[in-house]
Design a protein around this motif. Structure first.
Motif, PDB file in Angstrom:
ATOM      1  N   VAL A 106       0.879  -1.169   0.000  1.00 40.58           N
ATOM      2  CA  VAL A 106       0.000   0.000   0.000  1.00 40.58           C
ATOM      3  C   VAL A 106       0.915   1.217   0.000  1.00 40.58           C
ATOM      4  CG1 VAL A 106      -1.886   1.202   1.149  1.00 40.58           C
ATOM      5  CG2 VAL A 106      -1.704  -1.296   1.346  1.00 40.58           C
ATOM      6  N   GLY A 107       1.031   1.882  -1.143  1.00 37.19           N
ATOM      7  CA  GLY A 107       1.993   2.964  -1.278  1.00 37.19           C
ATOM      8  C   GLY A 107       1.343   4.296  -1.542  1.00 37.19           C
ATOM      9  N   HIS A 108       1.723   5.302  -0.769  1.00 40.28           N
ATOM     10  CA  HIS A 108       1.159   6.649  -0.892  1.00 40.28           C
ATOM     11  C   HIS A 108       2.174   7.585  -1.531  1.00 40.28           C
ATOM     12  CE1 HIS A 108      -0.224  10.523   1.388  1.00 40.28           C
ATOM     13  NE2 HIS A 108      -0.721  10.485   0.174  1.00 40.28           N
ATOM     14  N   SER A 109       1.819   8.217  -2.646  1.00 41.55           N
ATOM     15  CA  SER A 109       2.645   9.219  -3.297  1.00 41.55           C
ATOM     16  C   SER A 109       4.027   8.644  -3.637  1.00 41.55           C
ATOM     17  CB  SER A 109       2.749  10.464  -2.402  1.00 41.55           C
ATOM     18  OG  SER A 109       3.263  11.574  -3.114  1.00 41.55           O
ATOM     19  N   MET A 110       5.106   9.117  -2.994  1.00 39.19           N
ATOM     20  CA  MET A 110       6.424   8.527  -3.211  1.00 39.19           C
ATOM     21  C   MET A 110       6.390   7.032  -2.924  1.00 39.19           C
ATOM     22  SD  MET A 110      10.084   9.472  -1.374  1.00 39.19           S
ATOM     23  CE  MET A 110       9.710   8.618   0.176  1.00 39.19           C
ATOM     24  N   GLY A 111       5.667   6.629  -1.880  1.00 44.52           N
ATOM     25  CA  GLY A 111       5.527   5.211  -1.553  1.00 44.52           C
ATOM     26  C   GLY A 111       4.843   4.423  -2.647  1.00 44.52           C
ATOM     27  N   GLY A 112       3.958   5.083  -3.409  1.00 44.11           N
ATOM     28  CA  GLY A 112       3.327   4.425  -4.550  1.00 44.11           C
ATOM     29  C   GLY A 112       4.323   4.156  -5.656  1.00 44.11           C
ATOM     30  N   LYS A 113       5.208   5.119  -5.883  1.00 42.01           N
ATOM     31  CA  LYS A 113       6.240   4.934  -6.908  1.00 42.01           C
ATOM     32  C   LYS A 113       7.187   3.814  -6.506  1.00 42.01           C
ATOM     33  CE  LYS A 113       9.166   7.713  -9.941  1.00 42.01           C
ATOM     34  NZ  LYS A 113       9.430   9.106 -10.389  1.00 42.01           N
ATOM     35  N   ILE A 114       7.524   3.742  -5.222  1.00 42.29           N
ATOM     36  CA  ILE A 114       8.369   2.657  -4.726  1.00 42.29           C
ATOM     37  C   ILE A 114       7.661   1.313  -4.911  1.00 42.29           C
ATOM     38  CG2 ILE A 114       9.444   1.689  -2.650  1.00 42.29           C
ATOM     39  CD1 ILE A 114       9.636   4.673  -1.660  1.00 42.29           C
ATOM     40  N   SER A 115       6.359   1.277  -4.624  1.00 35.82           N
ATOM     41  CA  SER A 115       5.588   0.043  -4.784  1.00 35.82           C
ATOM     42  C   SER A 115       5.588  -0.423  -6.228  1.00 35.82           C
ATOM     43  CB  SER A 115       4.141   0.267  -4.308  1.00 35.82           C
ATOM     44  OG  SER A 115       4.088   0.637  -2.957  1.00 35.82           O
ATOM     45  N   MET A 116       5.418   0.519  -7.161  1.00 39.37           N
ATOM     46  CA  MET A 116       5.438   0.164  -8.575  1.00 39.37           C
ATOM     47  C   MET A 116       6.802  -0.372  -8.995  1.00 39.37           C
ATOM     48  SD  MET A 116       3.028   3.108 -10.355  1.00 39.37           S
ATOM     49  CE  MET A 116       3.916   4.544  -9.754  1.00 39.37           C
ATOM     50  N   ALA A 117       7.870   0.224  -8.441  1.00 36.78           N
ATOM     51  CA  ALA A 117       9.219  -0.258  -8.761  1.00 36.78           C
ATOM     52  C   ALA A 117       9.411  -1.683  -8.274  1.00 36.78           C
ATOM     53  CB  ALA A 117      10.264   0.662  -8.134  1.00 36.78           C
ATOM     54  N   ILE A 217       4.564  -4.415 -14.433  1.00 40.75           N
ATOM     55  CA  ILE A 217       3.643  -4.741 -13.339  1.00 40.75           C
ATOM     56  C   ILE A 217       2.646  -5.777 -13.842  1.00 40.75           C
ATOM     57  CG2 ILE A 217       1.797  -3.846 -11.855  1.00 40.75           C
ATOM     58  CD1 ILE A 217       3.261  -1.144 -11.849  1.00 40.75           C
ATOM     59  N   ASP A 218       2.527  -6.892 -13.111  1.00 46.06           N
ATOM     60  CA  ASP A 218       1.621  -7.956 -13.556  1.00 46.06           C
ATOM     61  C   ASP A 218       0.745  -8.480 -12.420  1.00 46.06           C
ATOM     62  OD1 ASP A 218       3.503  -9.312 -12.093  1.00 46.06           O
ATOM     63  OD2 ASP A 218       4.071 -10.716 -13.678  1.00 46.06           O
ATOM     64  N   VAL A 219       0.573  -7.667 -11.372  1.00 48.30           N
ATOM     65  CA  VAL A 219      -0.321  -8.037 -10.269  1.00 48.30           C
ATOM     66  C   VAL A 219      -1.514  -7.092 -10.279  1.00 48.30           C
ATOM     67  CG1 VAL A 219       1.503  -9.013  -8.817  1.00 48.30           C
ATOM     68  CG2 VAL A 219       0.949  -6.565  -8.641  1.00 48.30           C
ATOM     69  N   PRO A 220      -2.632  -7.485  -9.647  1.00 43.63           N
ATOM     70  CA  PRO A 220      -3.795  -6.593  -9.585  1.00 43.63           C
ATOM     71  C   PRO A 220      -3.466  -5.285  -8.853  1.00 43.63           C
ATOM     72  CG  PRO A 220      -4.409  -8.831  -8.988  1.00 43.63           C
ATOM     73  CD  PRO A 220      -2.912  -8.811  -9.052  1.00 43.63           C
ATOM     74  N   VAL A 221      -4.086  -4.209  -9.310  1.00 39.66           N
ATOM     75  CA  VAL A 221      -3.817  -2.881  -8.762  1.00 39.66           C
ATOM     76  C   VAL A 221      -5.133  -2.144  -8.508  1.00 39.66           C
ATOM     77  CG1 VAL A 221      -2.751  -0.623  -9.205  1.00 39.66           C
ATOM     78  CG2 VAL A 221      -1.627  -2.714 -10.014  1.00 39.66           C
ATOM     79  N   VAL A 222      -5.210  -1.447  -7.377  1.00 37.62           N
ATOM     80  CA  VAL A 222      -6.269  -0.464  -7.182  1.00 37.62           C
ATOM     81  C   VAL A 222      -5.595   0.883  -6.976  1.00 37.62           C
ATOM     82  CG1 VAL A 222      -6.447  -0.834  -4.657  1.00 37.62           C
ATOM     83  CG2 VAL A 222      -8.366   0.159  -5.933  1.00 37.62           C
ATOM     84  N   VAL A 223      -6.106   1.901  -7.672  1.00 37.70           N
ATOM     85  CA  VAL A 223      -5.571   3.254  -7.582  1.00 37.70           C
ATOM     86  C   VAL A 223      -6.583   4.119  -6.850  1.00 37.70           C
ATOM     87  CG1 VAL A 223      -4.683   5.230  -8.866  1.00 37.70           C
ATOM     88  CG2 VAL A 223      -4.417   2.918  -9.797  1.00 37.70           C
ATOM     89  N   LEU A 224      -6.147   4.770  -5.774  1.00 38.38           N
ATOM     90  CA  LEU A 224      -7.005   5.678  -5.023  1.00 38.38           C
ATOM     91  C   LEU A 224      -6.590   7.106  -5.349  1.00 38.38           C
ATOM     92  CD1 LEU A 224      -7.235   2.945  -3.448  1.00 38.38           C
ATOM     93  CD2 LEU A 224      -7.648   4.295  -1.405  1.00 38.38           C
ATOM     94  N   ALA A 225      -7.532   7.913  -5.800  1.00 33.45           N
ATOM     95  CA  ALA A 225      -7.252   9.287  -6.185  1.00 33.45           C
ATOM     96  C   ALA A 225      -8.094  10.241  -5.352  1.00 33.45           C
ATOM     97  CB  ALA A 225      -7.556   9.491  -7.672  1.00 33.45           C
TER      98      ALA A 225
END
Length: 284
Positions: A106-117, A217-225
């Motif tokens: 569960v990554g927020h902002s910068m943490g989201g970019k880290i999660s995607m990496a 990225i090949d896993v399920p993703v939910v994006v919260l905006a």
């Protein structure tokens, strides 16, 4: 239901020790239940997702991470040691060290970019990473600020409490969402960050281009905006994150718009974030 909370430090290397806040549901869990690993915004800590974790911890094991240089975590006295991939390597090390068999990031902002990496690097054992919940994530390419002058301002955003509280009130949150005491607590985390952790994101982290990882990225993703997010607006979350993932061969992404929220979505609207994560987990 309730949960038990413990603190732990994981030493990654000589100058990096990562602070963790771990919860386990009091009634125990099925071995297939994923651990939720929370990766915070630039200027955050393991406490950033505290209210979200409080809601989810009776049902799922959770791990709040203070990334290198933030919270009580240590980091190198080196200006270039806070790249997105450096943070990603630390988190991968923690997952291996804790011997986790099933995780959702569960990554927020910068943490989201880290999660995607992390998802795109594929360095974790097969099947361990079950999905990503990206909360107002920074893009895989360079961050697009609404005003170019904001980048210079960000370099000094966390120099002192006045600067940090001003950024929270005018840029990061929607008006009226946060009480003064919450703003103060968030600002204290920002100011507490190490010199190079504070410097890195505006200096080069925002420009880190991980598109080559994002595309794998090949896993399920939910994006919260956040509906009122000025930094990562809904339209960009839809086109640059959700739609791009869904256009990839194995892409599976949904978008949830959090009404009334600015960029500090986990702090402004923790119940809505927790509900969206619960719904996502039920679909895995």
């Amino acid at each position: 239901m309730a949960s038990t909370t413990t603190s732990k430090f994981v030493r990654v290397c000589e100058d990096v020790e990562i602070e963790l806040s771990l919860t386990v549901p009091a009634g125990g869990i099925d071995e297939k239940t994923p651990s939720l690993i929370f990766l915070h915004i630039w200027g955050g800590s393991s406490k950033t997702f505290g209210s979200v974790i409080e809601i989810l911890s009776p049902y799922y094991p959770t791990i709040g991470v203070s990334l290198r240089g933030w919270g009580a975590s240590t980091g190198p006295d080196e200006p270039t040691a806070y790249k997105v991939t450096d943070f990603a390597s630390d988190v991968e090390f923690v997952i291996r060290e804790l011997n986790l068999k099933s995780v959702v990031l569960v990554g927020h902002s910068m943490g989201g970019k880290i999660s995607m990496a992390i998802a795109g690097r594929h360095l974790l054992p097969a099947g361990v990473l079950r999905g990503l919940a990206l909360v107002g994530p920074a893009p895989s390419g360079p961050v697009q600020l609404p005003d170019p002058s904001m980048k210079d301002a960000q370099v000094h955003a966390f120099d002192n409490m006045d600067n940090a509280e001003g950024v929270i009130r005018t840029v990061l949150s929607a008006p009226g969402n946060l009480a003064d005491e919450v703003i103060k607590a968030v600002a204290e985390d920002m100011v507490r960050g190490s010199r190079w952790a504070k410097y890195s994101w505006p200096a080069y982290g925002m420009e880190d281009d991980i598109t080559h990882l994002f595309e794998h990225i090949d896993v399920p993703v939910v994006v919260l905006a956040g509906e009122k997010d000025m930094l990562e607006p809904v339209g960009r979350m839809r086109t640059d994150i959700r739609d791009k993932i869904n256009n990839m061969p194995h892409g599976r992404a949904n978008l949830v718009v959090v009404e009334g929220s600015g960029h500090l979505i986990p702090v402004e609207k923790p119940k809505e974030v927790a509900d969206a994560i619960k719904q996502f987990l039920q679909m895995l």
